[in-house]
Design a protein around this motif. Structure first.
Motif, PDB file in Angstrom:
ATOM      1  N   LYS A 130       2.387 -23.202   9.097  1.00  0.00           N
ATOM      2  CA  LYS A 130       2.175 -24.797   9.184  1.00  0.00           C
ATOM      3  C   LYS A 130       2.390 -25.641   8.100  1.00  0.00           C
ATOM      4  CE  LYS A 130       2.382 -24.727  13.812  1.00  0.00           C
ATOM      5  NZ  LYS A 130       2.244 -26.337  14.455  1.00  0.00           N
ATOM      6  N   LEU A 151      15.326 -26.040   7.857  1.00  0.00           N
ATOM      7  CA  LEU A 151      15.080 -26.879   7.933  1.00  0.00           C
ATOM      8  C   LEU A 151      15.582 -28.257   6.748  1.00  0.00           C
ATOM      9  CD1 LEU A 151      10.948 -26.140   8.760  1.00  0.00           C
ATOM     10  CD2 LEU A 151      12.818 -26.917  10.487  1.00  0.00           C
ATOM     11  N   GLN A 196       6.752 -27.025  13.609  1.00  0.00           N
ATOM     12  CA  GLN A 196       7.888 -26.097  13.825  1.00  0.00           C
ATOM     13  C   GLN A 196       7.591 -24.416  13.536  1.00  0.00           C
ATOM     14  OE1 GLN A 196      12.375 -27.333  13.654  1.00  0.00           O
ATOM     15  NE2 GLN A 196      11.374 -29.045  13.468  1.00  0.00           N
ATOM     16  N   CYS A 245       5.320 -29.241   4.779  1.00  0.00           N
ATOM     17  CA  CYS A 245       4.453 -29.121   6.234  1.00  0.00           C
ATOM     18  C   CYS A 245       5.581 -29.104   7.462  1.00  0.00           C
ATOM     19  CB  CYS A 245       3.432 -29.861   6.267  1.00  0.00           C
ATOM     20  SG  CYS A 245       3.354 -31.241   6.091  1.00  0.00           S
ATOM     21  N   SER A 246       5.392 -28.660   8.237  1.00  0.00           N
ATOM     22  CA  SER A 246       6.517 -28.516   9.340  1.00  0.00           C
ATOM     23  C   SER A 246       6.067 -27.715  10.965  1.00  0.00           C
ATOM     24  CB  SER A 246       7.674 -27.582   9.461  1.00  0.00           C
ATOM     25  OG  SER A 246       8.744 -27.307  10.373  1.00  0.00           O
ATOM     26  N   ASP A 284      12.603 -22.874   9.769  1.00  0.00           N
ATOM     27  CA  ASP A 284      11.525 -22.642  10.587  1.00  0.00           C
ATOM     28  C   ASP A 284      11.322 -21.361  11.147  1.00  0.00           C
ATOM     29  OD1 ASP A 284      13.478 -22.115  12.460  1.00  0.00           O
ATOM     30  OD2 ASP A 284      14.055 -24.303  13.316  1.00  0.00           O
ATOM     31  N   ILE A 338       7.181 -22.600   9.540  1.00  0.00           N
ATOM     32  CA  ILE A 338       7.954 -22.189   8.487  1.00  0.00           C
ATOM     33  C   ILE A 338       7.580 -20.459   7.880  1.00  0.00           C
ATOM     34  CG2 ILE A 338       8.039 -22.358   5.686  1.00  0.00           C
ATOM     35  CD1 ILE A 338       6.687 -24.908   5.889  1.00  0.00           C
TER      36      ILE A 338
END
Length: 133
Positions: free
Chosen positions: A60, A87, A109, A106-107, A81, A111
């Motif tokens: 994340k 992204l 979905q 940060c994601s 993602d 990384i």
């Protein structure tokens, strides 16, 4: 030294480093890096190479100190993602060799990988890599 010196267990489980040009360089204090002492800095030494930091299980949060260590070119970071879709990209504004910038993303979905490449064929390098899920 180069990627021939990597051994199983040198990297944390789930992390991989790769380049589309076939050679990763681990820079040591006696490395060519403009005479600056470096320990543990990992990067590419081939023009137009892309440095990939990947994760077998998506994370994340990704953060690292990034630099262009050969020429005075910017470095572009692209984040992917968990499904491998981009992204987005971000130019880091690195216009002097051996000047690093700490960046993070940060994601929710996930990384799966981060790709770094110098805009004009210089080499890019990372240090202080951090990631978390």
């Amino acid at each position: 030294t180069d990627d021939a010196n990597w051994s199983p267990g040198d990297l944390p489980a789930g992390l991989y480093l790769d380049t589309d040009m076939g050679t990763l360089v681990v820079m040591r204090p006696d490395a060519f890096d403009n005479g600056y002492p470096r320990t543990g800095l990992v990067g590419t030494a081939m023009p137009d190479a892309v440095l990939t930091v990947g994760f077998t299980t998506p994370v994340k949060v990704f953060a690292a100190s990034v630099e262009n260590h050969i020429t005075n070119d910017d470095v572009v970071m692209e984040v992917f993602d968990a499904n491998g879709a981009s992204l987005g990209t971000h130019a880091l504004g690195l216009e002097l060799a051996a000047i690093a910038q700490f960046v993070g993303v940060c994601s929710d979905q996930g990384i799966s990988r981060v790709e770094l490449h110098a805009t004009n064929g210089g080499g890019e390098a990372i240090d202080w890599l951090r990631f978390a899920d």
